[in-house]
Design an enzyme around this catalytic site. Structure first.
Site, PDB file in Angstrom:
ATOM      1  N   TYR A   1     -17.449   4.532 -13.680  1.00 46.69           N
ATOM      2  CA  TYR A   1     -18.278   3.394 -13.293  1.00 46.69           C
ATOM      3  C   TYR A   1     -19.715   3.857 -13.153  1.00 46.69           C
ATOM      4  CZ  TYR A   1     -19.101   4.687  -8.368  1.00 46.69           C
ATOM      5  OH  TYR A   1     -19.545   5.311  -7.225  1.00 46.69           O
ATOM      6  N   CYS A   2     -20.615   2.878 -12.950  1.00 44.84           N
ATOM      7  CA  CYS A   2     -22.033   3.196 -12.778  1.00 44.84           C
ATOM      8  C   CYS A   2     -22.689   2.043 -12.049  1.00 44.84           C
ATOM      9  CB  CYS A   2     -22.671   3.461 -14.135  1.00 44.84           C
ATOM     10  SG  CYS A   2     -22.521   2.070 -15.278  1.00 44.84           S
ATOM     11  N   GLY A   3     -23.921   1.710 -12.422  1.00 43.39           N
ATOM     12  CA  GLY A   3     -24.614   0.611 -11.771  1.00 43.39           C
ATOM     13  C   GLY A   3     -24.285  -0.738 -12.370  1.00 43.39           C
TER      14      GLY A   3
END
Length: 308
Positions: free
Chosen positions: A255-257
């Site tokens: 995941y990330c932003g």
């Protein structure tokens, strides 16, 4: 004789390129694009967000599909993936076709250029909707020009495509999947953002930090320093991944932003490194920090995985 060998080379390249999702060199891409049989040429997708960049120059036969047209605000959360029917319509309009090879690219330069994330996000969406004959042009437009190949300014519009009947659900994860995933033996949650965002030392996010239990592995660690669109060979990063405990026996969610950085990790681990179980948390940190009246737990601090 030379023309026969050229045709044979194109046929072999086409066969190999359609075998799986992965990478292709600029030279190989050029050969495919120049196939004398137009019906066997690949669908070329320029994923850059800047439409004027497309106007300035792009790969021959490239159709511009701005990656951000595939996302929008939903229930107050920005840049969420659009409903399936809208996404399908956009992909068909771009000429995405279950029976064709797709070459996907953007551009590359030194950080903070991150256009490769536009490409990996589009590749993720294509795969999610069942398309499996996709190649990322390694190095993108920057490498194309470096090889001495010309960019063009002519527009190219694909005829409407046809999507596979079924999508692929095994590469996606939602918040329930993430919550059930964390803390279990053999599971790994990887945050692909820069370390300052992982630590909560940023001015970007509504809430600071990362999902508890996640490790930090910035996507740029997989890319060449002089071209952020060019991937390091797996043999070069294998030891670094192993030091971070990112190994093929793990059940991985990235995941990330906003799900672009995470999509690059998902692409690399699954389609370059060959890891069998890699998913992307689509909602990403932008969703996580908003859910349940902003009450889901967050952690701050920490160091990149495998780096002292």
């Amino acid at each position: 004789m030379k023309s026969i060998l050229t045709l044979l080379s194109v046929a072999l390249l086409s066969s190999a390129a359609q075998a799986e999702i992965g990478l292709i060199t600029c030279a190989e891409a050029k050969t495919l694009i120049e196939n004398p049989d137009a019906s066997k040429r690949p669908i070329v997708l320029d994923t850059r967000g800047g439409y004027k960049d497309y106007f300035r120059g792009h790969l021959p036969t490239a159709h511009h599909i701005n990656f951000d047209t595939l996302r929008g605000t939903n229930e107050a959360v920005p840049v969420q993936y659009l409903p399936d029917d809208i996404t399908q319509a956009l992909l068909v309009r771009a000429g995405v076709d279950k029976n064709r090879l797709h070459l996907v690219y953007a551009t590359g330069d030194v950080l903070p250029n991150d256009e490769i994330l536009s490409t990996s996000m589009v590749v993720y969406v294509l795969e999610k909707f069942g398309v499996q004959n996709i190649k990322v042009v390694d190095g993108g437009l920057a490498e194309w020009k470096k090889q001495g190949f010309a960019a063009i300014q002519d527009y190219f519009g694909n005829p409407k495509g046809t999507l596979p009947e079924k999508g692929i659900t095994t590469i996606t994860a939602n918040i329930s999947d993430v919550q059930a995933h964390v803390g279990k033996p053999g599971n790994l949650l990887i945050d692909a953002r820069p370390i300052n965002e992982f630590r909560g030392e940023d001015d970007v996010w509504l809430r600071k930090g990362h999902i508890p239990g996640a490790i930090s592995f910035h996507w740029a660690r997989l890319m060449e320093k002089d071209n952020t669109h060019k991937f390091k060979p797996f043999a070069e990063v294998k030891a670094e991944l192993e030091k971070a405990c990112i190994t093929p026996d793990k059940n991985i969610i990235a995941y990330c932003g906003t799900s672009r950085e995470g999509s690059l990790l998902q692409f690399y681990l699954k389609h370059v490194a060959g890891y069998p179980n890699v998913r992307l948390y689509e909602g990403a940190w932008k969703e996580y920090v908003w859910l349940n009246n902003k009450s889901l737990p967050a952690e701050t601090g920490g160091d990149p995985a495998g780096v002292k």
